[in-house]
Write a protein that holds these residues in place. Structure first.
Motif, short mmCIF file in Angstrom:
data_model
loop_
_atom_site.label_atom_id
_atom_site.label_comp_id
_atom_site.label_asym_id
_atom_site.label_seq_id
_atom_site.Cartn_x
_atom_site.Cartn_y
_atom_site.Cartn_z
N SER A 1 0.85 -1.18 0.00
CA SER A 1 0.00 0.00 0.00
C SER A 1 0.89 1.23 0.00
CB SER A 1 -0.91 0.00 1.23
OG SER A 1 -0.15 0.03 2.40
N VAL A 2 0.42 2.29 -0.59
CA VAL A 2 1.21 3.50 -0.73
C VAL A 2 0.59 4.58 0.13
CG1 VAL A 2 2.21 5.12 -2.37
CG2 VAL A 2 1.69 2.80 -3.09
N GLY A 3 0.94 4.57 1.43
CA GLY A 3 0.41 5.57 2.34
C GLY A 3 -1.10 5.53 2.37
N ASP A 4 -1.70 6.70 2.14
CA ASP A 4 -3.16 6.79 2.10
C ASP A 4 -3.71 6.45 0.73
OD1 ASP A 4 -3.25 7.61 4.74
OD2 ASP A 4 -2.93 9.70 4.20
N ASP A 5 -2.83 6.18 -0.23
CA ASP A 5 -3.26 5.95 -1.61
C ASP A 5 -3.27 4.46 -1.91
OD1 ASP A 5 -3.39 8.73 -2.06
OD2 ASP A 5 -1.24 8.76 -2.39
N GLU A 6 -4.01 3.70 -1.12
CA GLU A 6 -3.96 2.25 -1.25
C GLU A 6 -4.55 1.76 -2.55
OE1 GLU A 6 -5.26 0.10 2.13
OE2 GLU A 6 -4.43 1.53 3.55
N GLU A 7 -5.28 2.62 -3.26
CA GLU A 7 -5.86 2.19 -4.51
C GLU A 7 -4.84 2.16 -5.63
OE1 GLU A 7 -5.97 6.64 -4.59
OE2 GLU A 7 -6.33 5.05 -3.12
N LEU A 8 -3.64 2.71 -5.41
CA LEU A 8 -2.63 2.71 -6.46
C LEU A 8 -2.18 1.28 -6.73
CD1 LEU A 8 -0.39 5.78 -5.58
CD2 LEU A 8 -2.07 5.59 -7.39
N ASN A 9 -2.04 0.96 -8.01
CA ASN A 9 -1.56 -0.34 -8.44
C ASN A 9 -0.22 -0.14 -9.12
OD1 ASN A 9 -1.01 -2.71 -9.88
ND2 ASN A 9 -3.18 -3.24 -9.97
N TYR A 10 0.82 -0.78 -8.59
CA TYR A 10 2.14 -0.58 -9.16
C TYR A 10 2.24 -1.10 -10.58
CZ TYR A 10 4.19 0.84 -4.70
OH TYR A 10 4.52 1.50 -3.55
N GLY A 11 1.34 -1.89 -11.02
CA GLY A 11 1.42 -2.43 -12.37
C GLY A 11 0.84 -1.51 -13.42
N GLN A 12 0.09 -0.52 -13.02
CA GLN A 12 -0.52 0.37 -13.99
C GLN A 12 -0.85 1.68 -13.32
OE1 GLN A 12 -4.11 -1.51 -15.29
NE2 GLN A 12 -5.03 -1.55 -13.28
N GLY A 13 -1.15 2.66 -14.14
CA GLY A 13 -1.59 3.95 -13.60
C GLY A 13 -0.45 4.81 -13.13
N SER A 14 -0.55 5.34 -11.92
CA SER A 14 0.38 6.36 -11.43
C SER A 14 1.81 5.83 -11.32
CB SER A 14 -0.07 6.83 -10.05
OG SER A 14 -1.36 7.39 -10.10
N TYR A 15 2.74 6.74 -11.57
CA TYR A 15 4.14 6.46 -11.29
C TYR A 15 4.41 6.75 -9.82
CZ TYR A 15 5.40 6.04 -16.24
OH TYR A 15 5.51 5.63 -17.54
#
Length: 301
Positions: free
Chosen positions: A23-37
């Protein structure tokens, strides 16, 4: 060294997904495989070992990385800014270390996903008994035409600047290993080779009561590892008469991890008079949730 990680079901060795997401801090919806860098330190803790020498300054790299964005690198430079966490750090800039590049910045070049913050360490200033710790925080990330966020849980790294001494432990030993918890053993072997794989860093032949060798010197109940593997023991570092086992995979091939707690490190020593090496460590099972603790005593032959 093998790069393929295996699972030993018959030994109840748990599997572990090496590409598991964090999980990325409060941004748990981030997926390391796609989307945000996302940019982050590659590890949360790192130890550098530096031979104490009044005239020696050693370069040392602290790794940073870019993840996400469908796994692709950026087409423009990623400029990172970092700072020393003065509340957490005990390492002093200008005394224990200096930054190789002024301005507290580093660059992940376009087309790359990895870079490093480079420091120079003055080994003469290091106390091997109380090593200073450098704590760095990532504070900003910019790239032309791209949005890059800083990881919420890998934006800080603790770097231990460990002074060490000359070492000469390679050779042939007899080993007696005891499983401390749950109690088991002893497991013994008369022909245990300890090889030096780099300055002051060594590799054993066996680990705990796990082996990939067949000989007549074994006693106790041993479990077999894949005999085709190389480096099936564990790595350790001598630190001025003490023995450090950094986290590593079992036999460098299985998903189980080998670790050493601070108490185990305190109890892991080299007897200068006899050459006997005592090392305490743990092997983890059931998806690395169940700990088995070991002590191995190596006597020169």
């Amino acid at each position: 060294m093998k790069n393929t990680f295996k699972t030993l079901a018959f030994l109840f060795i748990g599997t572990l997904a090496f590409n598991s997401c964090d999980s990325v801090g409060d941004d748990e919806e981030l997926n390391y495989g796609q989307g945000s860098y996302v940019t982050q330190f590659s590890v949360a803790e790192k130890t550098g070992f530096f031979l104490k020498d009044d005239s020696e300054v050693f370069p040392f790299d602290i790794p940073v990385e870019l993840v996400g964005g469908n796994g692709l690198a950026l087409n423009s430079d990623l400029n990172l800014t970092y700072e020393v966490n003065l509340d957490e750090s005990t390492a002093v800039e200008g005394t224990h270390f200096t930054f190789d590049t002024p301005g507290n910045t580093t660059v992940v070049p376009a087309g790359n996903k990895f870079s490093a913050i480079k420091i120079n360490v003055d080994s003469a200033t290091l106390d091997d008994q109380n090593p200073p710790v450098l704590v760095l925080d990532l504070v900003s990330a910019t790239s032309s035409g791209n949005t890059v966020v800083i990881s919420g849980n890998k934006n800080r790294i603790y770097v231990t600047l460990q002074g060490t001494c000359t070492s000469d432990l390679a050779g042939n030993y007899s080993v007696v290993t005891t499983r401390i918890s749950p109690a088991g053993g002893p497991y013994t072997r008369d022909n245990e080779m300890i090889d030096e794989i780099s300055t002051g860093t060594y590799n054993t032949t066996t680990v705990g009561n796990y082996k990939a060798v067949t000989d007549l010197t074994l006693t106790g109940t041993w479990n077999n590892l894949d005999a085709s593997l190389s480096d099936v023991g564990y790595d350790f570092k001598e630190v001025c008469g003490r023995v450090k086992v950094e986290e590593q995979n079992l036999a460098h091939a299985y998903s189980n991890i080998v670790t050493q707690s601070s108490t185990q490190y305190t109890n892991s020593i080299v007897d200068e008079a006899t050459g006997v090496i005592t090392i305490q460590y743990s092997i983890w099972f059931t998806s690395n949730t169940v700990e088995r603790t070991y002590q191995s005593v190596y006597t020169p032959m």
